[in-house]
Design a protein around this motif. Structure first.
Motif, PDB file in Angstrom:
ATOM      1  N   ALA A  87       0.880  -1.822   0.757  1.00 16.71           N
ATOM      2  CA  ALA A  87       0.335  -0.195  -0.362  1.00 16.71           C
ATOM      3  C   ALA A  87       1.041   1.230   0.171  1.00 16.71           C
ATOM      4  N   TYR A  88       1.803   1.274   1.144  1.00  9.05           N
ATOM      5  CA  TYR A  88       3.648   2.561   0.546  1.00  9.05           C
ATOM      6  C   TYR A  88       3.437   2.467  -0.263  1.00  9.05           C
ATOM      7  N   VAL A 128       2.154   1.843  -3.390  1.00  8.64           N
ATOM      8  CA  VAL A 128       1.057   2.567  -4.557  1.00  8.64           C
ATOM      9  C   VAL A 128       0.924   3.986  -4.094  1.00  8.64           C
ATOM     10  N   TRP A 129       0.689   4.391  -2.850  1.00 11.48           N
ATOM     11  CA  TRP A 129       0.994   5.549  -2.223  1.00 11.48           C
ATOM     12  C   TRP A 129       1.815   6.744  -3.360  1.00 11.48           C
ATOM     13  N   HIS A 130       3.368   5.776  -3.219  1.00 10.59           N
ATOM     14  CA  HIS A 130       4.508   6.501  -3.553  1.00 10.59           C
ATOM     15  C   HIS A 130       4.163   6.928  -4.867  1.00 10.59           C
ATOM     16  N   CYS A 144       1.565   7.323  -6.707  1.00 11.17           N
ATOM     17  CA  CYS A 144       0.681   8.504  -6.914  1.00 11.17           C
ATOM     18  C   CYS A 144       1.233   9.321  -6.663  1.00 11.17           C
ATOM     19  N   GLY A 145       2.543   9.607  -5.803  1.00  5.68           N
ATOM     20  CA  GLY A 145       3.361  10.203  -5.866  1.00  5.68           C
ATOM     21  C   GLY A 145       4.119  10.722  -7.016  1.00  5.68           C
TER      22      GLY A 145
END
Length: 295
Positions: free
Chosen positions: A249-250, A252-254, A256-257
């Motif tokens: 999940a981290y 994926v978040w990264h 997106c950034g």
């Protein structure tokens, strides 16, 4: 870069040039090559790779990445001076000769070969296509529209080698990881190529950023998405616990950034985003570490 005081000025100067040619001062390439190998070692061994195997792969990763950098600069010696990011490399500034680079390349390959000695025959055999891919990659930029995909294959061969070294065979999980890492490499190296896109168009070499055209950033994110899906499948295969899924999940978040940062196609932003992929690598390794530790 600091050099040993017992060397003569001439020796210190040559050592500094060779270390720059090897990118020893820029460990990001070694790390991006090492993390998938560590993922594979942990999965193959059930979370407890033996130290000699771990050391052999860590050292082999450094030597082969260094050899790949030397081969890349040798192949690009007529181009690097025309690219803003590479115009201070040893060949571009005339501080190293082709003969010196080839001798260094042979030494590094021999050192990598020494790392294979304690490993089984299957691992040694798997090193042959890995070596071919690593040394031939720089020349694909002359004719192949997606050389970053070819690099992805080269950067992924540590995965089946790790499974071969631990299990003496290569299960489907290894090839699943192989495909995932090839997608990840294509994603981050496309972003890397975006930083050089203007220069690469002038000198006429091929990159995925050029091939994808105006959709280069979106193509990189699609490759990131494929990477995540394949890593999720790998997580299901090992019945991963929550730390692994948190790490994914981290990632994926990264990612997106990353997209928000590279949409401008700014050279410095793209290069910074490329470097930041190291965070994804170590996060997933920590997730695996916690998973196998009973997290």
């Amino acid at each position: 870069m600091h050099t040993p005081s017992f060397l003569t000025p001439r020796q210190a100067e040559r050592l500094a040039v060779y270390l720059q040619l090897m990118r020893a001062d820029k460990p990001i390439g070694t790390l991006l090559l090492l993390w998938p190998t560590l993922w594979a070692l942990w999965m193959a061994s059930g979370g407890l790779p033996d130290f000699p195997t771990l050391l052999a792969f860590a050292l082999g990763t450094f030597f082969m990445r260094s050899a790949g950098c030397v081969a890349n600069d040798f192949a690009d010696r007529d181009f690097d001076g025309a690219v803003e990011r590479t115009k201070q490399r040893p060949f571009a500034t005339g501080r190293v000769s082709p003969r010196e680079a080839l001798c260094l390349l042979v030494v590094l390959c021999l050192l990598a070969l020494l790392c294979l000695l304690p490993l089984n025959m299957l691992t040694k055999l798997m090193s042959l296509p890995a070596l071919f891919l690593a040394l031939s990659y720089p020349f694909t930029k002359r004719f192949f529209p997606l050389p970053q995909l070819y690099l992805g294959l080269a950067f992924s061969f540590g995965i089946p080698m790790a499974f071969a070294a631990v299990q003496n065979h290569i299960p489907p999980l290894a090839w699943l990881l192989f495909a995932a890492n090839a997608c990840w490499t294509l994603a981050y190296d496309t972003i890397y190529a975006m930083a050089d896109k203007e220069d690469d168009l002038k000198i006429g070499i091929k990159t995925s950023a050029i091939t994808f055209g105006r959709r280069d950033a979106e193509a990189a994110m699609l490759c990131h998405a494929l990477f995540v899906l394949l890593m999720a499948a790998a997580g299901c295969a090992i019945q991963a616990r929550w730390p692994y899924w948190l790490a994914l999940a981290y990632a994926v978040w990264h990612q997106c950034g990353q997209y928000r940062a590279i949409r401008s196609r700014n050279r410095q932003a793209c290069f910074a985003v490329f470097l930041s992929n190291n965070h994804i690598g170590w996060a997933l390794w920590l997730g695996l570490l916690a998973h196998y530790s009973g997290g």
